[in-house]
Design an enzyme around this catalytic site. Structure first.
Site, short mmCIF file in Angstrom:
data_model
loop_
_atom_site.label_atom_id
_atom_site.label_comp_id
_atom_site.label_asym_id
_atom_site.label_seq_id
_atom_site.Cartn_x
_atom_site.Cartn_y
_atom_site.Cartn_z
CG LEU A 20 7.14 1.22 -1.05
CD1 LEU A 20 7.84 0.86 -2.36
CD2 LEU A 20 6.18 0.11 -0.64
CG HIS A 21 8.73 -0.05 5.75
ND1 HIS A 21 8.97 -1.40 5.78
CD2 HIS A 21 7.40 0.10 6.00
CE1 HIS A 21 7.85 -2.04 6.05
NE2 HIS A 21 6.87 -1.16 6.18
CB ILE A 58 12.69 -5.56 7.99
CG1 ILE A 58 12.73 -6.63 6.90
CG2 ILE A 58 13.99 -4.75 8.03
CD1 ILE A 58 13.85 -7.66 7.03
NE ARG A 95 -2.42 1.65 10.11
CZ ARG A 95 -2.65 0.65 9.27
NH1 ARG A 95 -1.74 -0.27 9.05
NH2 ARG A 95 -3.82 0.57 8.64
N GLY A 114 11.24 -3.11 5.05
CA GLY A 114 10.48 -4.38 5.08
C GLY A 114 9.99 -4.72 3.68
CG HIS A 115 7.00 -2.33 1.83
ND1 HIS A 115 6.94 -1.17 2.57
CD2 HIS A 115 5.79 -2.92 1.96
CE1 HIS A 115 5.75 -1.06 3.13
NE2 HIS A 115 5.02 -2.11 2.78
CE LYS A 175 4.30 -4.02 11.78
NZ LYS A 175 2.98 -3.83 11.12
CD GLN A 203 -5.95 -3.63 2.96
OE1 GLN A 203 -5.85 -4.07 1.82
NE2 GLN A 203 -5.00 -3.81 3.86
CG MET A 212 -1.90 -1.21 1.13
SD MET A 212 -3.44 -0.96 2.02
CE MET A 212 -2.85 -0.78 3.68
O1 PAF Z 1 -0.13 -5.66 3.80
C1 PAF Z 1 -0.55 -4.79 3.00
O2 PAF Z 1 0.12 -3.79 2.71
C2 PAF Z 1 -1.92 -4.96 2.39
O3 PAF Z 1 -2.80 -5.55 3.28
C3 PAF Z 1 -1.91 -5.71 1.05
C4 PAF Z 1 -1.44 -7.14 1.21
C5 PAF Z 1 -0.99 -4.97 0.06
C6 PAF Z 1 -3.32 -5.73 0.46
O4 PAF Z 1 -3.81 -4.46 0.27
#
Ligand code: PAF
Length: 283
Positions: free
Chosen positions: A33-34, A177, A188, A36-37, A150, A61, A30
């Site tokens: 990015l850090h 991470i 967040r 972890g991504h 996580k 979500q 989403m």
């Molecule tokens: O973990 C997330 O960032 C979200 O829940 C995901 C898996 C990208 C789905 O929107």
């Protein structure tokens, strides 16, 4: 890195890949990015010819509209990080592209796993996660999906959805991470002020306390102590749970054999933090 906004364009790019480049790794995110991504992008690059990342703040979500409105967006920095990491495609759709007007959302039979912990405190959250991940998997058709540990329960929920909707796609779960001081990396965290950032460390301290203190027998007191510790440090705790690592069934009496996971979700003022730690079995 090629940036694509439309589903049809992404499909065309992927279809045109030479057959020697057909092992696709996919990292859905989403944004904001850090490391972890980025660690998932690196993991994907190791064994895949092509890496696709998506950035989409998925409205279905979010059970809390304030959380959605305040979700951090750092797209320029995200593009820079993905380029540096060697990501091949970034899919960056608008909301209408993923949720065309008049389209009805699917419902997923997730059973027990949807009723507890995050599922209980964020009603509808995992349906929204499954809706978007299912759509993205159908579009990208990767060999492997990469998720971070996580979001422990999310990994289990998506795995469950995939067993029926995408049985041929592999799931690889990357380690959580952490910052140098132990705080789990999370988009967040950007919302924490300096005081909250220091308080945020108490989450991993509470989990490590459980990890150090857990003994065979009743674990209720340990959970209570960890909860009190967070409450005394300014948190509003949604849950601290000690559960079987493979099912997330809460464990009250531990036999020292079943591998456990301790999970926490708690608010620091407006920011909800989650984390988990695997508790090794001793038997
Ligand atoms: O973990 C997330 O960032 C979200 O829940 C995901 C898996 C990208 C789905 O929107």
């Amino acid at each position: 890195m090629i940036i694509v906004k439309y589903k049809t364009a992404l499909q065309q790019y992927l279809k045109k890949l030479p057959s020697s480049f057909n092992k696709v790794g996919f990292v859905p995110t989403m944004g904001a990015l850090h490391e972890g991504h980025i660690s998932l992008i690196h993991l994907a690059k190791k064994e895949h010819d092509v890496v696709v990342c998506s950035i989409f703040v998925n409205p279905t979500q979010f059970n809390n509209s304030n959380d959605l409105a305040k979700y951090p967006v750092t797209i320029e920095a995200d593009i820079e990080k993905l380029t540096q990491a060697g990501c091949d495609f970034l899919f960056l759709p608008a909301v209408d592209e993923m949720y065309p007007p008049n389209e009805t959302n699917k419902h997923y039979e997730l059973g027990y796993i949807e009723t507890i912990l995050e599922g209980f405190y964020r009603p509808g959250h995992f349906q929204g996660v499954c809706i978007i991940v299912d759509k993205l998997l159908a579009l990208v058709q990767p060999h492997t999906l990469f998720l971070g540990r996580k979001d422990y329960q999310q990994c289990m929920v998506i795995q469950k959805m995939m067993t029926t909707a995408h049985p041929n796609i592999h799931l690889t779960i990357g380690d959580t991470i952490r910052e140098k001081d132990g705080l789990a990396m999370s988009s967040r965290n950007m919302r924490l002020n300096a005081t909250e950032r220091l308080q945020a460390l108490k989450i991993i301290e509470a989990l490590q306390y459980i990890q150090q203190q857990i003994k065979p027998g009743n674990v209720t007191l340990l959970k209570k102590q960890a909860t009190l510790f967070l409450e005394n440090n300014g948190y509003k705790v949604d849950y601290i749970e000690i559960a079987a690592a493979s099912t997330l069934q809460p464990v009250l009496e531990w036999d020292a054999k079943v591998p456990l996971v301790a999970l926490v979700a708690a608010y620091l003022n407006e920011v909800r933090l989650i984390d988990n730690i695997i508790l090794k079995s001793v038997g």
